[in-house]
Write an enzyme that holds these catalytic residues in place. Sequence first.
Site: not given
Length: 346
Positions: A15, A18, A44, A103, A132, A162-163, A252
Amino acid sequence: MSSQKRFNVAVVGATGAVGEQIIRLLEERSFPIQELKLLSSARSAGKTIPFRGQDLIVQEATPDSFRGVEIALFSAGGDVSRRLVPHAVEHGAICIDNTSAFRMDPETPLVVPEVNVDKINEHRGVIANPNCSTIQMVVALKPLYDRYGISRIIVSTYQAVSGAGAMAIDELLRQSKAVLEGEEAKPELLPVGSLPVKHPIAFNAIPQIDKFTENGFTYEEMKMILETQKIMGDDSLEVTATCVRIPVVYGHSESVYVELKSDFDVEDVKRLLAEAPGIVLQDDPASQLYPLATEAAGKLETFVGRVRRDLNNPRALNMWIVSDNLLKGAAWNAVQIAEYIAIEQP
């Protein structure tokens, strides 16, 4: 894409911003799905999301949610990934994780398909999606790295709200409306929700994304530095970053200075970029053609322009790189990895 084999797929964080894009891309690209399981927090759960003519019910993500799942795409925050990814792997799923949880784990490949797709095959159940802002930069720099070599990168980012999630978008729109109506634009979220001091984002530029580390760089800046070295497979690569949040909703933008190891012709560099996968070259100063966040929003490609030789260093270039941070910067990169897995699976 087409494939004879169909997969049981789970989307964790279904939800979220992304997650919604991942689901849309899976449908638009006809990903070979046998069953799609949509997972989220308990808050959610119960919501419905349309997919291929059906309304799928979102379920709460638990350790047992991954029984029978073959590919799991995670985009629900690092804590959720750290808690649930090991259970998904234990159940046999290949996990593509959009968070920072894995990562920098040396055993987890950090993958941008245009740059190091071969690393996917080294996974031990988890493949990490980079930050991103890192993704779009390495897509643009990979062709130059392969042709000329790169010794140093200096990047300044101009990152969309939005990031920081849907609440950050709401904050920008609310504050902008307040300022235009002559009212106080009270900041409640940015730059970092968990920190006590807040700054207005409307009509402003905030030189802080994420918390500061002891060396004076933010975690966002350190992600760009360390992830770029890992993706390129080159610890000797000198990278420095300054990351800034600006009042843009999607897309971006990055100003990048790059020092090459060998001589180059600018027109050859432009041709190289124009022919590279995933890149659209927009570089015609006479026509004021260059990448814009408003134009990149909603598109899958990485846009590059303002390519020019540095005035002081003949082996250095300056360029401007723009991409939709929710698409190539997150959802599309993850779906690309999933498509590669689907094609490679027997």
